[in-house]
Design a protein around this motif. Structure first.
Motif, PDB file in Angstrom:
ATOM      1  N   ALA A  23      -5.447   2.857 -28.404  1.00  0.00           N
ATOM      2  CA  ALA A  23      -4.734   1.795 -27.688  1.00  0.00           C
ATOM      3  C   ALA A  23      -5.056   1.938 -26.211  1.00  0.00           C
ATOM      4  CB  ALA A  23      -3.224   1.880 -27.927  1.00  0.00           C
ATOM      5  N   SER A  24      -4.790   0.877 -25.445  1.00  0.00           N
ATOM      6  CA  SER A  24      -5.045   0.921 -24.014  1.00  0.00           C
ATOM      7  C   SER A  24      -3.788   1.370 -23.265  1.00  0.00           C
ATOM      8  CB  SER A  24      -5.476  -0.462 -23.508  1.00  0.00           C
ATOM      9  OG  SER A  24      -5.622  -0.450 -22.110  1.00  0.00           O
ATOM     10  N   TYR A  25      -3.953   2.370 -22.443  1.00  0.00           N
ATOM     11  CA  TYR A  25      -2.854   2.889 -21.631  1.00  0.00           C
ATOM     12  C   TYR A  25      -3.133   2.677 -20.141  1.00  0.00           C
ATOM     13  CZ  TYR A  25      -0.822   5.081 -25.749  1.00  0.00           C
ATOM     14  OH  TYR A  25      -0.238   5.295 -26.970  1.00  0.00           O
ATOM     15  N   ALA A  26      -4.004   1.713 -19.808  1.00  0.00           N
ATOM     16  CA  ALA A  26      -4.389   1.516 -18.419  1.00  0.00           C
ATOM     17  C   ALA A  26      -3.188   1.123 -17.550  1.00  0.00           C
ATOM     18  CB  ALA A  26      -5.484   0.455 -18.335  1.00  0.00           C
ATOM     19  N   THR A  27      -2.394   0.158 -18.014  1.00  0.00           N
ATOM     20  CA  THR A  27      -1.245  -0.280 -17.225  1.00  0.00           C
ATOM     21  C   THR A  27      -0.227   0.837 -17.074  1.00  0.00           C
ATOM     22  OG1 THR A  27      -1.549  -2.564 -18.008  1.00  0.00           O
ATOM     23  CG2 THR A  27       0.591  -2.004 -17.060  1.00  0.00           C
ATOM     24  N   ARG A  28      -0.038   1.597 -18.141  1.00  0.00           N
ATOM     25  CA  ARG A  28       0.923   2.705 -18.079  1.00  0.00           C
ATOM     26  C   ARG A  28       0.445   3.778 -17.112  1.00  0.00           C
ATOM     27  NH1 ARG A  28       3.844   4.358 -23.642  1.00  0.00           N
ATOM     28  NH2 ARG A  28       5.403   5.843 -22.888  1.00  0.00           N
ATOM     29  N   ARG A  29      -0.840   4.051 -17.122  1.00  0.00           N
ATOM     30  CA  ARG A  29      -1.399   5.029 -16.189  1.00  0.00           C
ATOM     31  C   ARG A  29      -1.273   4.531 -14.750  1.00  0.00           C
ATOM     32  NH1 ARG A  29      -7.316   5.909 -18.185  1.00  0.00           N
ATOM     33  NH2 ARG A  29      -7.352   7.246 -16.318  1.00  0.00           N
ATOM     34  N   ALA A  30      -1.423   3.212 -14.555  1.00  0.00           N
ATOM     35  CA  ALA A  30      -1.229   2.649 -13.216  1.00  0.00           C
ATOM     36  C   ALA A  30       0.211   2.848 -12.740  1.00  0.00           C
ATOM     37  CB  ALA A  30      -1.598   1.166 -13.216  1.00  0.00           C
ATOM     38  N   HIS A  31       1.169   2.695 -13.657  1.00  0.00           N
ATOM     39  CA  HIS A  31       2.567   2.965 -13.307  1.00  0.00           C
ATOM     40  C   HIS A  31       2.742   4.417 -12.867  1.00  0.00           C
ATOM     41  CE1 HIS A  31       4.679  -0.738 -14.122  1.00  0.00           C
ATOM     42  NE2 HIS A  31       4.151  -0.853 -15.327  1.00  0.00           N
ATOM     43  N   HIS A  32       2.100   5.346 -13.581  1.00  0.00           N
ATOM     44  CA  HIS A  32       2.212   6.760 -13.209  1.00  0.00           C
ATOM     45  C   HIS A  32       1.666   6.998 -11.805  1.00  0.00           C
ATOM     46  CE1 HIS A  32       1.959   7.662 -17.813  1.00  0.00           C
ATOM     47  NE2 HIS A  32       3.166   7.271 -17.440  1.00  0.00           N
ATOM     48  N   LEU A  33       0.554   6.345 -11.482  1.00  0.00           N
ATOM     49  CA  LEU A  33      -0.013   6.487 -10.140  1.00  0.00           C
ATOM     50  C   LEU A  33       0.917   5.884  -9.084  1.00  0.00           C
ATOM     51  CD1 LEU A  33      -3.735   5.603 -10.960  1.00  0.00           C
ATOM     52  CD2 LEU A  33      -2.865   7.840 -10.233  1.00  0.00           C
ATOM     53  N   ALA A  36      -0.593   8.332  -0.507  1.00  0.00           N
ATOM     54  CA  ALA A  36       0.021   7.228  -1.251  1.00  0.00           C
ATOM     55  C   ALA A  36      -0.943   6.051  -1.346  1.00  0.00           C
ATOM     56  CB  ALA A  36       1.321   6.802  -0.581  1.00  0.00           C
ATOM     57  N   GLY A  37      -1.632   5.763  -0.249  1.00  0.00           N
ATOM     58  CA  GLY A  37      -2.584   4.653  -0.270  1.00  0.00           C
ATOM     59  C   GLY A  37      -3.737   4.892  -1.228  1.00  0.00           C
ATOM     60  N   GLU A  38      -4.225   6.121  -1.306  1.00  0.00           N
ATOM     61  CA  GLU A  38      -5.308   6.439  -2.231  1.00  0.00           C
ATOM     62  C   GLU A  38      -4.853   6.313  -3.681  1.00  0.00           C
ATOM     63  OE1 GLU A  38      -8.809   7.523  -4.007  1.00  0.00           O
ATOM     64  OE2 GLU A  38      -8.400   6.793  -1.975  1.00  0.00           O
ATOM     65  N   LEU A  39      -3.644   6.775  -3.969  1.00  0.00           N
ATOM     66  CA  LEU A  39      -3.114   6.647  -5.332  1.00  0.00           C
ATOM     67  C   LEU A  39      -2.959   5.178  -5.722  1.00  0.00           C
ATOM     68  CD1 LEU A  39      -0.432   9.487  -5.192  1.00  0.00           C
ATOM     69  CD2 LEU A  39      -2.425   9.447  -6.710  1.00  0.00           C
ATOM     70  N   LEU A  40      -2.490   4.345  -4.795  1.00  0.00           N
ATOM     71  CA  LEU A  40      -2.331   2.924  -5.088  1.00  0.00           C
ATOM     72  C   LEU A  40      -3.680   2.239  -5.260  1.00  0.00           C
ATOM     73  CD1 LEU A  40       0.623   2.015  -2.700  1.00  0.00           C
ATOM     74  CD2 LEU A  40       0.688   2.181  -5.182  1.00  0.00           C
ATOM     75  N   ARG A  41      -4.669   2.687  -4.512  1.00  0.00           N
ATOM     76  CA  ARG A  41      -6.017   2.122  -4.680  1.00  0.00           C
ATOM     77  C   ARG A  41      -6.535   2.407  -6.086  1.00  0.00           C
ATOM     78  NH1 ARG A  41     -10.871   3.507  -5.182  1.00  0.00           N
ATOM     79  NH2 ARG A  41     -10.357   5.722  -5.036  1.00  0.00           N
ATOM     80  N   GLN A  42      -6.304   3.629  -6.572  1.00  0.00           N
ATOM     81  CA  GLN A  42      -6.701   3.975  -7.932  1.00  0.00           C
ATOM     82  C   GLN A  42      -5.938   3.137  -8.957  1.00  0.00           C
ATOM     83  OE1 GLN A  42      -6.359   8.225  -8.575  1.00  0.00           O
ATOM     84  NE2 GLN A  42      -7.205   8.695  -6.559  1.00  0.00           N
ATOM     85  N   ALA A  43      -4.651   2.883  -8.693  1.00  0.00           N
ATOM     86  CA  ALA A  43      -3.842   2.095  -9.625  1.00  0.00           C
ATOM     87  C   ALA A  43      -4.349   0.664  -9.709  1.00  0.00           C
ATOM     88  CB  ALA A  43      -2.376   2.124  -9.196  1.00  0.00           C
ATOM     89  N   VAL A  44      -4.690   0.073  -8.554  1.00  0.00           N
ATOM     90  CA  VAL A  44      -5.221  -1.298  -8.549  1.00  0.00           C
ATOM     91  C   VAL A  44      -6.542  -1.356  -9.294  1.00  0.00           C
ATOM     92  CG1 VAL A  44      -6.133  -3.125  -7.075  1.00  0.00           C
ATOM     93  CG2 VAL A  44      -4.026  -1.945  -6.430  1.00  0.00           C
ATOM     94  N   GLU A  45      -7.374  -0.356  -9.089  1.00  0.00           N
ATOM     95  CA  GLU A  45      -8.674  -0.325  -9.774  1.00  0.00           C
ATOM     96  C   GLU A  45      -8.498  -0.139 -11.282  1.00  0.00           C
ATOM     97  OE1 GLU A  45     -12.792   2.385  -9.718  1.00  0.00           O
ATOM     98  OE2 GLU A  45     -11.289   2.592  -8.126  1.00  0.00           O
ATOM     99  N   LEU A  46      -7.501   0.631 -11.669  1.00  0.00           N
ATOM    100  CA  LEU A  46      -7.282   0.905 -13.083  1.00  0.00           C
ATOM    101  C   LEU A  46      -6.686  -0.298 -13.811  1.00  0.00           C
ATOM    102  CD1 LEU A  46      -7.456   3.216 -15.192  1.00  0.00           C
ATOM    103  CD2 LEU A  46      -5.123   3.835 -14.573  1.00  0.00           C
ATOM    104  N   ALA A  47      -5.757  -1.009 -13.170  1.00  0.00           N
ATOM    105  CA  ALA A  47      -5.092  -2.163 -13.810  1.00  0.00           C
ATOM    106  C   ALA A  47      -5.032  -3.319 -12.807  1.00  0.00           C
ATOM    107  CB  ALA A  47      -3.694  -1.777 -14.286  1.00  0.00           C
ATOM    108  N   PRO A  48      -6.152  -4.017 -12.597  1.00  0.00           N
ATOM    109  CA  PRO A  48      -6.184  -5.073 -11.573  1.00  0.00           C
ATOM    110  C   PRO A  48      -5.291  -6.266 -11.899  1.00  0.00           C
ATOM    111  CG  PRO A  48      -8.222  -5.051 -12.857  1.00  0.00           C
ATOM    112  CD  PRO A  48      -7.462  -3.832 -13.251  1.00  0.00           C
ATOM    113  N   GLN A  49      -4.939  -6.465 -13.171  1.00  0.00           N
ATOM    114  CA  GLN A  49      -4.102  -7.594 -13.553  1.00  0.00           C
ATOM    115  C   GLN A  49      -2.613  -7.274 -13.494  1.00  0.00           C
ATOM    116  OE1 GLN A  49      -5.579 -10.552 -14.110  1.00  0.00           O
ATOM    117  NE2 GLN A  49      -7.515  -9.496 -13.678  1.00  0.00           N
ATOM    118  N   ALA A  50      -2.255  -6.015 -13.294  1.00  0.00           N
ATOM    119  CA  ALA A  50      -0.847  -5.614 -13.264  1.00  0.00           C
ATOM    120  C   ALA A  50      -0.262  -5.915 -11.886  1.00  0.00           C
ATOM    121  CB  ALA A  50      -0.714  -4.134 -13.588  1.00  0.00           C
ATOM    122  N   PRO A  51       0.941  -6.462 -11.809  1.00  0.00           N
ATOM    123  CA  PRO A  51       1.505  -6.832 -10.498  1.00  0.00           C
ATOM    124  C   PRO A  51       1.986  -5.654  -9.667  1.00  0.00           C
ATOM    125  CG  PRO A  51       3.046  -7.383 -12.255  1.00  0.00           C
ATOM    126  CD  PRO A  51       1.780  -6.934 -12.928  1.00  0.00           C
TER     127      PRO A  51
END
Length: 393
Positions: free
Chosen positions: A174-184, A200-215
């Motif tokens: 299964a895909s856990y990309a959005t969940r991993r973005a939440h963790h970041l 914090a900015g670097e972690l958020l950059r990784q989250a956006v890259e991991l789940a670009p469609q997540a708000p």
């Protein structure tokens, strides 16, 4: 001296008779024990089917005592103890199984999994974590990882949760990309609270890259940009999110308003919010428009006849097509009445009545809160809150 074989010939029949009697006694004893064990087992099964768990446990204990090598009876007994909430007894049964040297690898993994379930049900998360980690590489691996993920999320150990979620994601089940973005994002929030904005900015950059469609990654990024004084960048981030996740607009309409005012782009923001409001009206979007001095564009709305329009007339326009006690209360808050001395009492009553309507409600468990949660504190589900208030559902 010659050996007398007469005694030997006479003793052979006697030895044969004694051996035969001993074997018959052992066979009879074995048959009796084998009869007793299945009888106790089936009696326990009958009690279990009749929902007489106390008697079923007694019968299974008797069966285990008669035949302590029966693994299935141990598993059945341990499961019964767990279902009854007798976790200590269940743990003892499964630890006894694990302590046996003749247990097969499959049964050992099964007992380890059952022991982990005992600890989970008992709320002993540290011991459950240790038991689950021993299931790595077994057929219970995926189930153990899911349980570990739930433990780490509940205890807010986001780095460990991210590691387990990545393993689950790499298993391709299964895909856990959005969940991993939440963790970041959760880790970024911790770094922001600690004042380490660069991390914090670097972690958020990784989250956006991991789940670009997540708000959430974009919303948290814009909030961090606002904190850093980068209002124009925050506005661009949220304006882009309007196209990616338009249904989430009520969650960040206030932040978009703040970024627009700080970057002097209120006209652009009002036009954007008006378009989105016309497609999907929301009290949060409406209030952002009114706060910037605009008014919503409502189809078939008649312009006011006598008095020039005011921004808060947007509440009346909203009420025309979308009855809302919240919008009515907001409009009445600044309305003048002939008996103005009673206005505060009436307004307090309205505010009290509208407070429950401004909550968010989890779609999974029904937990309500004034604050929006990405991770429900009631059922631990992610993204289970609709972005609209209770009144608008």
């Amino acid at each position: 001296m010659d050996f007398d074989y007469t005694w030997l010939l006479a003793g052979l029949p006697l030895a044969f008779v004694l051996g035969w009697l001993a074997s018959r006694f052992d066979l009879r004893q074995l048959k009796m024990e084998n009869r007793q064990a299945p009888k106790a087992y089936f009696r326990g099964l009958n009690f279990l089917l009749n929902e007489q768990q106390d008697k079923a446990i007694d019968a299974f204990i008797e069966a285990v005592q008669n035949d302590p090598d029966t693994q299935e009876l141990h598993f059945a007994l341990g499961n019964l103890f767990r279902r009854r909430g007798e976790y200590q007894r269940a743990v003892r049964v499964h630890e006894h199984l694990l302590g046996r040297g003749d247990l097969s690898r499959e049964d050992r993994d099964r007992a380890q999994h059952a022991l982990a379930q005992d600890f989970l049900r008992a709320g002993l998360l540290d011991r459950a974590e240790a038991a689950l980690q021993k299931l790595e590489g077994t057929r219970y691996e995926t189930e153990a990882r899911l349980a570990l993920l739930a433990i780490y999320e509940r205890s807010r150990e986001w780095a460990q949760a991210a590691t387990v979620a990545q393993k689950l994601d790499e298993s391709d089940q299964a895909s856990y990309a959005t969940r991993r973005a939440h963790h970041l994002c959760e880790q970024a929030a911790e770094r922001t609270a600690a004042g380490d904005l660069d991390a914090a900015g670097e972690l958020l950059r990784q989250a956006v890259e991991l789940a670009p469609q997540a708000p959430r990654p974009a919303i948290d990024t814009a909030n961090l940009q606002l904190r850093n004084g980068e209002a124009a960048a925050a506005f661009d981030t949220l304006a882009n999110l309007c196209d990616i996740a338009p249904l989430a607009l009520p969650l960040f309409a206030a932040a978009l308003q703040q970024a627009a005012i700080a970057s002097q782009r209120t006209g652009e923001a009002i036009a954007l919010l008006q378009r989105r409001y016309a497609a999907s009206p929301s009290i949060d979007v409406l209030e952002a428009i009114i706060a910037m001095g605009g008014s919503p564009k409502v189809p078939d709305q008649d312009p006011p006849a006598d008095t020039p329009p005011e921004p808060r007339d947007g509440y009346i326009a909203h009420l025309t097509h979308h009855p809302s006690l919240v919008a009515a209360s907001r409009w009445l808050a600044k309305e003048q009445f002939n008996r103005e001395q009673f206005h505060p009492q009436v307004q307090r009553a309205l505010d009290q009545a509208t407070r429950p309507l401004m909550r968010y409600r989890c779609a999974a468990c029904g937990f309500e809160a004034h604050q929006y949660f990405w991770h429900c504190p009631g059922c631990q589900a992610w993204d289970s809150y609709p972005p609209r208030r209770v009144e608008e559902l």
